[in-house]
Design an enzyme around this catalytic site. Sequence first.
Site, PDB file in Angstrom:
ATOM      1  N   PRO A  11       0.787  -1.225   0.000  1.00  9.27           N
ATOM      2  CA  PRO A  11       0.000   0.000   0.000  1.00  9.27           C
ATOM      3  C   PRO A  11       0.821   1.278   0.000  1.00  9.27           C
ATOM      4  CG  PRO A  11      -0.187  -1.137   2.100  1.00  9.27           C
ATOM      5  CD  PRO A  11       0.489  -2.078   1.147  1.00  9.27           C
ATOM      6  N   ASN A  12       0.376   2.193  -0.828  1.00  9.47           N
ATOM      7  CA  ASN A  12       0.900   3.561  -0.952  1.00  9.47           C
ATOM      8  C   ASN A  12       2.241   3.650  -1.673  1.00  9.47           C
ATOM      9  OD1 ASN A  12      -1.252   4.978   0.437  1.00  9.47           O
ATOM     10  ND2 ASN A  12      -0.526   3.923   2.273  1.00  9.47           N
ATOM     11  N   ARG A  19       5.651  12.084  -3.192  1.00  8.96           N
ATOM     12  CA  ARG A  19       5.411  12.766  -1.912  1.00  8.96           C
ATOM     13  C   ARG A  19       6.482  12.339  -0.918  1.00  8.96           C
ATOM     14  NH1 ARG A  19      -0.411  11.409  -2.348  1.00  8.96           N
ATOM     15  NH2 ARG A  19      -0.804  12.179  -4.438  1.00  8.96           N
ATOM     16  N   TYR A  24      11.291   9.030   1.537  1.00  9.29           N
ATOM     17  CA  TYR A  24      11.295   7.912   0.584  1.00  9.29           C
ATOM     18  C   TYR A  24      12.086   8.169  -0.699  1.00  9.29           C
ATOM     19  CZ  TYR A  24       7.675   6.294   3.736  1.00  9.29           C
ATOM     20  OH  TYR A  24       6.996   5.902   4.862  1.00  9.29           O
ATOM     21  N   ASN A  75       8.204  -5.214  -0.451  1.00  6.68           N
ATOM     22  CA  ASN A  75       8.021  -4.083   0.449  1.00  6.68           C
ATOM     23  C   ASN A  75       6.524  -4.061   0.720  1.00  6.68           C
ATOM     24  OD1 ASN A  75       7.732  -1.741   1.851  1.00  6.68           O
ATOM     25  ND2 ASN A  75       9.001  -0.494   0.488  1.00  6.68           N
ATOM     26  N   ALA A  78       2.848  -0.579   5.029  1.00  8.09           N
ATOM     27  CA  ALA A  78       2.363  -0.638   6.412  1.00  8.09           C
ATOM     28  C   ALA A  78       1.866  -2.036   6.800  1.00  8.09           C
ATOM     29  CB  ALA A  78       1.261   0.396   6.609  1.00  8.09           C
ATOM     30  N   GLU A  99      12.900  -9.087   2.393  1.00  8.36           N
ATOM     31  CA  GLU A  99      12.107  -7.919   2.800  1.00  8.36           C
ATOM     32  C   GLU A  99      12.873  -6.631   2.456  1.00  8.36           C
ATOM     33  OE1 GLU A  99      11.940  -7.551   7.066  1.00  8.36           O
ATOM     34  OE2 GLU A  99      10.183  -6.226   6.967  1.00  8.36           O
ATOM     35  N   HIS A 101      12.740  -2.246   2.713  1.00 11.43           N
ATOM     36  CA  HIS A 101      12.137  -0.963   3.086  1.00 11.43           C
ATOM     37  C   HIS A 101      13.049   0.161   2.645  1.00 11.43           C
ATOM     38  CE1 HIS A 101       8.957  -2.832   5.298  1.00 11.43           C
ATOM     39  NE2 HIS A 101       9.861  -3.624   5.856  1.00 11.43           N
ATOM     40  N   ARG A 108      12.626   4.501  13.184  1.00 11.97           N
ATOM     41  CA  ARG A 108      11.410   5.312  13.109  1.00 11.97           C
ATOM     42  C   ARG A 108      10.495   5.024  14.304  1.00 11.97           C
ATOM     43  NH1 ARG A 108       8.975   5.271   7.197  1.00 11.97           N
ATOM     44  NH2 ARG A 108       7.872   7.056   8.131  1.00 11.97           N
TER      45      ARG A 108
HETATM   46  O1  CA2 Z   1      10.238   2.461   4.327  1.00 10.70           O
HETATM   47  C1  CA2 Z   1       9.453   1.764   3.676  1.00 10.70           C
HETATM   48  O2  CA2 Z   1       9.709   1.325   2.564  1.00 10.70           O
HETATM   49  C2  CA2 Z   1       8.072   1.473   4.260  1.00 10.70           C
HETATM   50  O3  CA2 Z   1       7.695   0.151   3.894  1.00 10.70           O
HETATM   51  C3  CA2 Z   1       7.119   2.464   3.647  1.00 10.70           C
HETATM   52  C4  CA2 Z   1       5.707   2.364   4.212  1.00 10.70           C
HETATM   53  C5  CA2 Z   1       5.731   2.417   5.739  1.00 10.70           C
HETATM   54  O4  CA2 Z   1       4.417   2.232   6.240  1.00 10.70           O
HETATM   55  C6  CA2 Z   1       6.657   1.378   6.310  1.00 10.70           C
HETATM   56  O5  CA2 Z   1       6.663   1.516   7.722  1.00 10.70           O
HETATM   57  C7  CA2 Z   1       8.061   1.557   5.783  1.00 10.70           C
HETATM   58  C8  CA2 Z   1       4.869   3.553   3.724  1.00 10.70           C
HETATM   59  C9  CA2 Z   1       4.747   3.610   2.262  1.00 10.70           C
HETATM   60  C10 CA2 Z   1       4.206   4.954   1.935  1.00 10.70           C
HETATM   61  O6  CA2 Z   1       4.779   5.309   0.726  1.00 10.70           O
HETATM   62  C11 CA2 Z   1       4.752   6.605   0.385  1.00 10.70           C
HETATM   63  C12 CA2 Z   1       5.631   6.951  -0.599  1.00 10.70           C
HETATM   64  C13 CA2 Z   1       5.688   8.231  -0.997  1.00 10.70           C
HETATM   65  C14 CA2 Z   1       4.851   9.173  -0.436  1.00 10.70           C
HETATM   66  C15 CA2 Z   1       3.951   8.816   0.535  1.00 10.70           C
HETATM   67  C16 CA2 Z   1       3.890   7.500   0.945  1.00 10.70           C
END
Ligand code: CA2
Length: 148
Positions: A11-12, A19, A24, A75, A78, A99, A101, A108
Amino acid sequence: MSRSILVLNGPNLNLLGTRQPEVYGRTTLPEVERDCIAKGKELGIEVECRQSNHEGTLVDWIHEAKGKHAGIIINAGAYTHTSIAIMDAFNSVELPVVEVHCSNIHKREEYRHLSYVSKVAVGSVVGFGTFSYILAVEALANHLAGRK
Ligand code: CA2
């Protein structure tokens, strides 16, 4: 044995590069996928990439990977921190999992420190921005070749 691997994003992660670049990075998901495919080519491994915002879809794709791919990079976004369903799916297919990230989840918020994916993964690559994916392709290729 199949020489292909599956790169899954949860997700996301379709928002990568658009963003929160301070967390990221600035590389988009299509660019990450292109780079993983190129790294795979270099290593003689076919790479298929998929992204979904839905837990059940990710579970379905993990099931479908059995017999088709030699291993999976994920990846899980969340869902990493919440999804026993994804962990169970990995256990059921018995494929090696790496895995990934972008951020270092251990540096974090406390709620990101628990990873259900870690519990079933060969290893994890965290904290190198989108370059974490490239390192993961190398790591999985190395693992599949039986090197330690
Ligand atoms: O650090 C990572 O790759 C995460 O998997 C990213 C997830 C977060 O919930 C994990 O704890 C760590 C969030 C992905 C959100 O991705 C975005 C990317 C760009 C802008 C906004 C959100």
